[in-house]
Scaffold this active site. Structure first.
Site, short mmCIF file in Angstrom:
data_model
loop_
_atom_site.label_atom_id
_atom_site.label_comp_id
_atom_site.label_asym_id
_atom_site.label_seq_id
_atom_site.Cartn_x
_atom_site.Cartn_y
_atom_site.Cartn_z
N GLY A 27 -1.36 6.93 -2.53
CA GLY A 27 -2.59 6.78 -1.76
C GLY A 27 -3.44 5.61 -2.21
O GLY A 27 -4.66 5.69 -2.20
N ASN A 28 -2.78 4.52 -2.62
CA ASN A 28 -3.50 3.39 -3.18
C ASN A 28 -2.65 2.14 -3.03
O ASN A 28 -1.44 2.22 -2.81
CB ASN A 28 -3.77 3.66 -4.66
CG ASN A 28 -4.93 2.88 -5.19
OD1 ASN A 28 -5.53 2.09 -4.49
ND2 ASN A 28 -5.25 3.10 -6.45
N HIS A 76 0.88 -1.16 0.00
CA HIS A 76 0.00 0.00 0.00
C HIS A 76 0.92 1.21 0.00
O HIS A 76 1.71 1.39 0.91
CB HIS A 76 -0.93 0.03 1.21
CG HIS A 76 -1.88 1.18 1.16
ND1 HIS A 76 -3.10 1.08 0.54
CD2 HIS A 76 -1.77 2.45 1.59
CE1 HIS A 76 -3.72 2.25 0.61
NE2 HIS A 76 -2.93 3.10 1.24
N CYS A 77 0.82 2.03 -1.03
CA CYS A 77 1.76 3.13 -1.22
C CYS A 77 1.18 4.44 -0.72
O CYS A 77 0.18 4.92 -1.27
CB CYS A 77 2.13 3.25 -2.69
SG CYS A 77 3.35 4.52 -2.99
N PRO A 78 1.81 5.05 0.28
CA PRO A 78 1.30 6.35 0.75
C PRO A 78 1.56 7.47 -0.26
O PRO A 78 0.87 8.48 -0.24
CB PRO A 78 2.08 6.59 2.05
CG PRO A 78 3.29 5.74 1.95
CD PRO A 78 2.93 4.57 1.08
#
Length: 177
Positions: free
Chosen positions: A59-60, A54-56
């Protein structure tokens, strides 16, 4: 009075992929057996196929359907940060001839650019390794297909060729949702 007892499904189910036995786990939130390489993201509350992380930044979740775009994003970011570093060094060189090196260094963001370039290049290098190995960040961190554990735990998704792995990950077909 009829007694109907609810039996939850088995927690795992084994399937064979490329002569390797792979366990499929049951997701109690999504109420399904997760396909191979699928994990449930606690942030998005969805099962994501070929879950990477999950990539900050975006945001997804990064997974099967958007990994090539994420990889292109970090590669282009690497080129951008390298270009910015080159511009900062050029600016530092030209301006230090007039104002002196230390005076110019105080007003130039060289240190920030230097560390930004190495962190972004490191991230790009890591994901290039993952693409060439046909692994996900999740599998690499967990050591799911670690070579240290013996050949019976070899990555069943690897095509045994760096070029074929790269083509499979970055140029593979899109599947419907």
């Amino acid at each position: 009075m009829g007694s109907s007892t609810y039996r939850p499904p088995a927690r795992t189910m084994e399937v064979v992929i490329n002569k390797y036995v792979v366990k499929l786990k049951y997701c109690y939130t999504c109420k399904m057996f997760r396909p191979p390489r699928t994990s449930h993201c606690s942030v998005c509350d969805n099962c994501v196929e070929r879950f990477d992380h999950h990539c900050p930044w975006v945001g997804n979740c990064v997974g099967k359907r958007n990994y090539r775009y994420f990889y292109a994003f970090i590669l282009s970011l690497s080129f951008l940060t390298a270009f910015i570093l080159a511009c900062v060094v050029t600016h530092l060189t030209l301006r230090s001839q007039r104002d002196g090196f230390l005076a110019t260094l105080k007003t130039t963001p060289l240190v920030i650019c230097f560390f930004s370039v190495w962190s972004i290049l490191g991230l790009s290098g890591f994901h290039t390794y993952l693409v060439a190995s046909n692994l996900t960040t999740n599998e690499d961190i967990k050591g799911s297909w670690s070579n240290k554990r013996g050949s019976e735990f070899a990555n069943p998704y690897s095509h045994k060729s760096i070029l074929t792995n790269c083509c499979a990950v970055l140029c593979g077909p899109f599947y419907p949702r």
